[in-house]
Design a protein around this motif. Structure first.
Motif, PDB file in Angstrom:
ATOM      1  N   LYS A  51       0.393  -0.830  -0.133  1.00  0.00           N
ATOM      2  CA  LYS A  51      -0.560   0.293   0.192  1.00  0.00           C
ATOM      3  C   LYS A  51       1.289   1.351   0.339  1.00  0.00           C
ATOM      4  CE  LYS A  51      -3.189  -2.529   2.111  1.00  0.00           C
ATOM      5  NZ  LYS A  51      -4.424  -2.639   3.307  1.00  0.00           N
ATOM      6  N   SER A  52       2.141   1.279   0.893  1.00  0.00           N
ATOM      7  CA  SER A  52       3.035   1.991   0.992  1.00  0.00           C
ATOM      8  C   SER A  52       4.238   2.778  -0.647  1.00  0.00           C
ATOM      9  CB  SER A  52       3.251   2.210   2.305  1.00  0.00           C
ATOM     10  OG  SER A  52       4.444   1.580   2.100  1.00  0.00           O
ATOM     11  N   ILE A  53       4.337   3.184  -0.481  1.00  0.00           N
ATOM     12  CA  ILE A  53       5.511   3.781  -1.251  1.00  0.00           C
ATOM     13  C   ILE A  53       6.845   2.820  -0.811  1.00  0.00           C
ATOM     14  CG2 ILE A  53       7.620   5.325  -2.172  1.00  0.00           C
ATOM     15  CD1 ILE A  53       4.642   5.335  -3.788  1.00  0.00           C
ATOM     16  N   GLU A  54       6.816   3.102   0.093  1.00  0.00           N
ATOM     17  CA  GLU A  54       8.195   2.044   1.533  1.00  0.00           C
ATOM     18  C   GLU A  54       8.400   0.572   0.620  1.00  0.00           C
ATOM     19  OE1 GLU A  54       6.516   4.270   2.339  1.00  0.00           O
ATOM     20  OE2 GLU A  54       7.751   6.522   2.444  1.00  0.00           O
ATOM     21  N   GLU A  55       6.998   0.145   0.827  1.00  0.00           N
ATOM     22  CA  GLU A  55       6.366  -1.031   0.841  1.00  0.00           C
ATOM     23  C   GLU A  55       6.645  -1.218  -0.300  1.00  0.00           C
ATOM     24  OE1 GLU A  55       2.659  -1.879   2.219  1.00  0.00           O
ATOM     25  OE2 GLU A  55       2.662  -2.585   4.386  1.00  0.00           O
ATOM     26  N   VAL A  63      17.485   5.496   0.348  1.00  0.00           N
ATOM     27  CA  VAL A  63      17.364   6.164  -0.350  1.00  0.00           C
ATOM     28  C   VAL A  63      17.156   6.082  -1.070  1.00  0.00           C
ATOM     29  CG1 VAL A  63      19.638   5.881  -1.862  1.00  0.00           C
ATOM     30  CG2 VAL A  63      20.379   5.981   0.280  1.00  0.00           C
ATOM     31  N   LEU A  64      15.822   4.799  -1.459  1.00  0.00           N
ATOM     32  CA  LEU A  64      15.574   4.651  -2.375  1.00  0.00           C
ATOM     33  C   LEU A  64      14.077   5.406  -2.654  1.00  0.00           C
ATOM     34  CD1 LEU A  64      15.537   0.848  -3.106  1.00  0.00           C
ATOM     35  CD2 LEU A  64      16.607   2.660  -4.608  1.00  0.00           C
ATOM     36  N   SER A  65      13.569   5.383  -1.290  1.00  0.00           N
ATOM     37  CA  SER A  65      12.774   6.391  -1.137  1.00  0.00           C
ATOM     38  C   SER A  65      12.498   8.103  -1.156  1.00  0.00           C
ATOM     39  CB  SER A  65      11.816   6.398   0.231  1.00  0.00           C
ATOM     40  OG  SER A  65      11.735   5.390   0.834  1.00  0.00           O
ATOM     41  N   LYS A  66      13.989   8.516  -0.881  1.00  0.00           N
ATOM     42  CA  LYS A  66      14.116   9.694  -1.328  1.00  0.00           C
ATOM     43  C   LYS A  66      14.240  10.107  -2.857  1.00  0.00           C
ATOM     44  CE  LYS A  66      17.463  13.605  -0.918  1.00  0.00           C
ATOM     45  NZ  LYS A  66      17.212  14.234  -1.736  1.00  0.00           N
ATOM     46  N   VAL A  67      14.983   8.828  -3.875  1.00  0.00           N
ATOM     47  CA  VAL A  67      14.904   8.581  -5.150  1.00  0.00           C
ATOM     48  C   VAL A  67      13.512   8.828  -6.014  1.00  0.00           C
ATOM     49  CG1 VAL A  67      15.154   7.581  -6.878  1.00  0.00           C
ATOM     50  CG2 VAL A  67      16.606   7.874  -5.727  1.00  0.00           C
ATOM     51  N   TYR A  68      12.657   8.613  -5.439  1.00  0.00           N
ATOM     52  CA  TYR A  68      10.837   8.530  -5.882  1.00  0.00           C
ATOM     53  C   TYR A  68      10.858   9.752  -5.166  1.00  0.00           C
ATOM     54  CZ  TYR A  68       6.062   7.384  -6.142  1.00  0.00           C
ATOM     55  OH  TYR A  68       4.894   8.010  -6.595  1.00  0.00           O
ATOM     56  N   ALA A 114      12.144  12.582  -7.667  1.00  0.00           N
ATOM     57  CA  ALA A 114      11.434  11.936  -9.269  1.00  0.00           C
ATOM     58  C   ALA A 114       9.768  12.644  -9.104  1.00  0.00           C
ATOM     59  CB  ALA A 114      12.054  10.985  -9.636  1.00  0.00           C
ATOM     60  N   PHE A 115       9.028  12.055  -8.772  1.00  0.00           N
ATOM     61  CA  PHE A 115       7.949  12.241  -8.065  1.00  0.00           C
ATOM     62  C   PHE A 115       7.143  14.169  -8.787  1.00  0.00           C
ATOM     63  CE2 PHE A 115       3.744  13.744  -6.341  1.00  0.00           C
ATOM     64  CZ  PHE A 115       2.735  13.240  -6.895  1.00  0.00           C
ATOM     65  N   THR A 116       8.650  15.207  -7.617  1.00  0.00           N
ATOM     66  CA  THR A 116       8.840  16.502  -7.359  1.00  0.00           C
ATOM     67  C   THR A 116       8.498  16.734  -8.716  1.00  0.00           C
ATOM     68  OG1 THR A 116       8.854  16.261  -4.793  1.00  0.00           O
ATOM     69  CG2 THR A 116       9.342  18.557  -6.516  1.00  0.00           C
ATOM     70  N   PRO A 157       3.268  11.666 -13.142  1.00  0.00           N
ATOM     71  CA  PRO A 157       3.844  11.576 -11.944  1.00  0.00           C
ATOM     72  C   PRO A 157       4.675  10.322 -11.404  1.00  0.00           C
ATOM     73  CG  PRO A 157       2.864  13.418 -11.785  1.00  0.00           C
ATOM     74  CD  PRO A 157       2.383  12.786 -12.974  1.00  0.00           C
ATOM     75  N   ALA A 158       3.028   9.707 -10.804  1.00  0.00           N
ATOM     76  CA  ALA A 158       4.101   8.401  -9.726  1.00  0.00           C
ATOM     77  C   ALA A 158       3.947   7.128 -10.503  1.00  0.00           C
ATOM     78  CB  ALA A 158       2.302   7.993  -9.460  1.00  0.00           C
ATOM     79  N   GLN A 159       3.381   7.488 -11.477  1.00  0.00           N
ATOM     80  CA  GLN A 159       4.539   6.164 -12.885  1.00  0.00           C
ATOM     81  C   GLN A 159       5.970   6.368 -12.681  1.00  0.00           C
ATOM     82  OE1 GLN A 159       2.859   2.767 -13.161  1.00  0.00           O
ATOM     83  NE2 GLN A 159       4.199   2.464 -14.790  1.00  0.00           N
ATOM     84  N   ALA A 160       6.105   7.806 -13.175  1.00  0.00           N
ATOM     85  CA  ALA A 160       7.153   7.704 -13.451  1.00  0.00           C
ATOM     86  C   ALA A 160       8.524   7.976 -12.839  1.00  0.00           C
ATOM     87  CB  ALA A 160       7.152   9.240 -14.292  1.00  0.00           C
ATOM     88  N   ALA A 161       7.925   7.720 -11.503  1.00  0.00           N
ATOM     89  CA  ALA A 161       8.765   8.291 -10.354  1.00  0.00           C
ATOM     90  C   ALA A 161       9.242   6.839  -9.652  1.00  0.00           C
ATOM     91  CB  ALA A 161       8.038   9.328  -9.314  1.00  0.00           C
TER      92      ALA A 161
END
Length: 917
Positions: free
Chosen positions: A839-843, A864-869, A872-874, A895-899
């Motif tokens: 459900k979450s981006i982290e998961e 680190v990966l969460s920051k990358v996401y 990119a989303f921003t 944007p969510a798909q691209a990130a």
């Protein structure tokens, strides 16, 4: 009580150790291979070996070393170093006499070694790799230095004999083994090694949840039975076979030879014994299948050596490049099966190993009678008929067998491989004729040409491949000249182009003896039009009267069918038999003494009962007494699993190659390989079932310092994936990979502007449907422009045989996995899979990491990966114009798909993802 027992044993063993040390200190003779040969190779053989024999002295061959030199003095006198000329020169103070000449003086230790060796009798030693393979004793684990198993856990750790050899070596190096890798790491390693693909999450979970002691062995058996197994090991073999879909050289046009790749895949999947696999590839055309003719499979196998390059460029000499192909076949055979650098013997005796210059050409004589001649059509080729035509071929063969079995076999052979025939580049030019594009004989109006001498005895049919652009051409044939007998006259078929031909059957009068074929052309309506002849063959007529004439028409119709052709071997005989000569200093234009087929004297002679042809050669190469084939084969498979061969130099088992790290283990594996029927699957299972293979690849500073390359195997393999595996893993993890097997090569996406084919305008046309996502093994391979992402990951061009890929690490590799269209599309699909899990981006990010590594992600990496996401989303949210350009294949351009896609792209580029641990 146990402490008292251990102390008593230690005391006793201490005394044994003292006596053992005293004994070894006072004994030991000089070993020629270990002690003397390295000194000679480094300091002497450059001037006194295979290339040069200064003073008529050579240290390369035993008999030459003891022979008097130009001065009349013997370089080496057995048992008498003081009077040996070699030692006198080495010790001389006179700069004009001292050896090595123009080099630094030998070190004192080297001089002492040579002196002691001569005084001990100067015993010659055969290099280890050229000695017959004998099964060594398996070292016991329970021995005095571990209190017969009371100390250490080696007895419990070892799972098969491999581990005994490894433990024995580790003890000598002061190293210890590593514990077994965790189950998830182990199943990923095993799957990548045996099938070239990562396991699925379901397969990983099933393995982890299986508590039975046989869980690992069941996984091994499942992977060995997986169809992907054959594809993985065929990918390795393609480098050895220098497989490509083009012919090479400047023009580099297309070649249809994918049936050979299918043969290799099937051979590995069916666990074809390696000795049979060898014989079929080297001499399949000389085997007898049902009915006395080799099977299609046996013929296709010989395409191993039809993968040599073919030069279609205009103005080239066909014979020159035929010879180049033969030389390549000789060198490749030695590299693939014998692990020996044989190429230098083409010009002179081997620099470091006792193989003489003339022995190169005796060996080449085995290959010099194949019928391929560097012609554009690549004949001989195996003609693959459609089902209906195949039945017609068999029916014709059966009908002819009732009248004349010999005629039946000759017709069947010609229908299958179109041999024997004479290619028109062997014709002589007359008036208004030329060898067009240096390939085929062309004749214009009022022109003439001369065929070579041919035996016309009993031949009443002439088959001719001929064509011209415009109608009206007439061609007449004479024996020897226009003043001799006219034997035929024909109207040349109009084909719209002289390069397109028809096959004609021409009736001949009964003649006897040898005659040259003299040809004249009349083409008054198109005097500048070329009549092109590709080949000619003389045959006898069909039996059976009128019915035979009808069958002959069927014969011509079948020969005229446009079919799939695979280049294969066919052995020449009779008029097409070639003599073999030594090439002076390797120059094919300067022919010396005639030679006959033979193996190098180092290995003796072909065993009695074996024919002196390629079949006899192939049978010798897989004979139990051949010292190299099994060693070289098991070493190659070992290198694929561990990243480093027991002999590091896979291509060179000679005296200049790397010595084996575990020589007894190498021989034990080689003997087991042969004794178990040359089964590759059994060999691989033995290796991967060992505790040595199952070790964790984690290291310590001590292990890294003591064994930086893991040569002594104190830990499991940790190796960057091969070019094909990097790509296939990305497609598999993203769910894009097609499991379709076999067939012609495909063209997956590659960057624009890679291909430039000025000769024929060939273009890279991206395959559609599932062909776009097939395994890298099936990618179309153009020698002058190989698939770029794979060459970046060290794949060769396959212009020549390459035994091992030297792994590199360059920034270009990261640029491939971050920017190549295949990896970008895989990242898009990977993002879809990640978005569906959790459900979450982290998961979702943690699931993506697990899907690629089968390891839980650490909090630090997840952050680190969460920051990358988020970054990119921003970025994509602030500038949505980028979405269409970045998300090329995705329907969700948000944007969510691209990130998520960008983050998946980062995951595919991680070191632990493109590394087997």
């Amino acid at each position: 009580m146990k402490r008292i027992l251990i102390n008593s044993v230690l005391a006793g063993l201490g005394l044994i150790g003292v006596f053992y040390w005293i004994g070894t200190e006072t004994s030991g003779s000089v070993d020629y291979n270990a002690d003397v040969k390295p000194i000679l190779n480094k300091h002497c053989i450059g001037c006194h070996g295979g290339v040069k024999k200064a003073g008529n002295i050579s240290f390369l061959f035993e008999e030459e070393m003891y022979r008097p030199g130009k001065s009349g003095k013997r370089a080496v006198i057995k048992g008498d170093a003081e009077h040996s000329e070699m030692m006198r020169r080495i010790l001389s103070d006179d700069p004009d006499e001292r050896m090595p000449k123009d080099g630094p003086a030998l070190a004192g230790a080297d001089i002492a070694t040579l002196k002691k060796w001569i005084d001990e009798g100067a015993n010659w030693g055969l290099h280890w790799a050229y000695k017959k393979i004998e099964e060594p004793e398996v070292p016991p684990i329970r021995r005095w230095n571990n209190l017969f198993g009371l100390l250490g856990d080696e007895d419990e750790w070892a799972r098969n004999e491999i581990d005994h050899f490894v433990i024995d070596k580790l003890k000598g190096k002061g190293l210890a083994h590593s514990p077994e890798a965790d189950p998830r790491t182990l199943i990923r390693r095993l799957s990548l090694d045996l099938t070239g693909l990562p396991p699925t999450p379901e397969q990983v979970q099933a393995f982890v949840n299986d508590p039975s002691p046989e869980a690992y062995e069941k996984a091994v058996d499942r992977l060995l039975a997986d169809p992907g197994y054959g594809e993985r090991w065929a990918a390795m073999w393609m480098d050895l076979a220098r497989y490509a879909d083009t012919k090479g050289y400047e023009r580099d046009p297309a070649r249809t030879i994918w049936k050979y790749r299918d043969y290799v895949i099937s051979s590995f999947n069916h666990d074809k014994p390696f000795n049979r696999f060898t014989v079929e590839q080297l001499a399949g055309d000389l085997l007898k299948g049902p009915g006395g003719f080799p099977t299609n499979e046996q013929l296709v196998a010989t395409a191993f050596h039809r993968n040599t390059m073919n030069n279609d460029e205009g103005g080239t000499e066909d014979e020159e490049f035929r010879v180049a192909a033969i030389i390549d076949r000789v060198n490749a055979t030695w590299e693939v099966w014998q692990g020996t650098t044989f190429g230098c013997v083409q010009c002179h005796s081997h620099t470091y190993d006792p193989i003489r210059h003339d022995e190169y050409y005796r060996y080449m004589a085995f290959f010099n009678n194949t019928r391929d001649e560097d012609v554009t059509t690549e004949t001989p080729t195996l003609r693959h008929y459609e089902t209906g035509d195949s039945l017609a071929v068999e029916s014709l063969r059966s009908w002819l067998s009732r009248y004349d079995p010999v005629k039946a076999e000759s017709v069947y052979r010609f229908l299958k491989v179109t041999e024997p025939k004479i290619n028109s580049h062997d014709f002589r030019i007359g008036a208004r004729s030329a060898l067009l594009d240096s390939k085929y004989m062309g004749v214009q109006d009022k022109g003439t040409a001369f065929g070579p001498d041919m035996d016309f005895t009993g031949k009443t049919r002439m088959l001719l491949a001929i064509g011209t652009a415009k109608k009206g051409a007439q061609m007449a044939f004479y024996t020897d000249s226009t003043r001799a007998r006219k034997v035929a006259e024909i109207a040349v078929p109009e084909r719209g182009s002289p390069w397109r031909d028809s096959i004609l059957v021409i009736n001949l009068p009964r003649l006897s003896g040898k005659h040259s074929l003299f040809m004249t052309v009349r083409h008054p309506t198109a005097p500048d039009d070329w009549v092109v002849i590709k080949w000619v063959a003389l045959q006898d007529d069909f039996p059976g009267g009128d019915e035979g004439l009808e069958k002959e028409k069927t014969y011509v119709q079948l020969l005229s069918r446009k079919v799939l052709n695979t280049p294969v071997f066919w052995e020449g005989e009779g008029e097409t038999f070639r003599k073999t000569h030594i090439f002076e200093r390797g120059n094919w234009l300067v022919k010396g003494q005639e030679v006959t087929p033979a193996i190098p004297g180092l290995f003796g002679k072909l065993p009695k009962g074996l024919p002196a042809n390629r079949l006899g050669l192939a049978e010798w190469m897989v004979a139990r007494d051949n010292p190299l084939t099994a060693r070289v084969a098991v070493n190659r498979f070992w290198e694929q699993l561990f990243g480093l061969g027991i002999v590091e130099t896979l291509e060179d088992f000679g005296s200049q190659g790397a010595p084996p790290s575990h020589p007894e283990l190498l021989d034990w594996l080689a003997v087991k390989f042969m004794d178990e029927g040359w089964s590759t699957k059994k060999l691989l299972k033995t290796i991967v079932m060992s505790a040595t293979y199952r070790q964790s690849s984690a290291t310590t500073p001590e292990k890294t310092a003591g064994d930086p390359e893991n040569r002594w195997l104190a830990r499991g393999p940790r190796v960057r994936l091969g070019a094909e595996q990097v790509r296939d893993q990305a497609l598999a993890a993203s769910g894009l990979l097609s499991k379709k097997m076999f067939g012609p090569s495909v063209m997956p996406p590659q960057p624009e502007g890679i291909w430039l084919s000025p000769y024929n305008g060939d273009k890279w046309v991206v395959s559609q449907g599932e062909d776009r996502y097939r395994r890298a093994l099936y990618t179309y391979w153009k020698r002058t422009s190989p698939y770029p992402s794979m060459t970046t990951f060290d794949a060769p061009s396959r212009e020549f045989c390459q035994s091992r890929r030297i792994r590199t690490n360059t920034p270009l590799q990261a640029l491939v996995t971050l920017n190549d269209p295949v990896y970008l599309e895989a990242a898009e699909k990977m993002a879809d899979r990640m978005s569906e899990k959790g459900k979450s981006i982290e998961e979702q990010l943690a699931w993506g990491y697990y899907l690629l590594t089968y390891r839980e992600i650490s909090p630090r990496k997840l952050a680190v990966l969460s920051k990358v996401y988020q970054d990119a989303f921003t970025e994509f949210k602030s500038d949505t114009t980028q979405l269409k350009e970045f998300l090329v294949n995705s329907q969700k351009k948000i944007p969510a798909q691209a990130a998520m896609t960008l983050t998946a792209n980062v995951l595919l580029n991680l070191d632990e993802v493109i590394t087997k641990e």
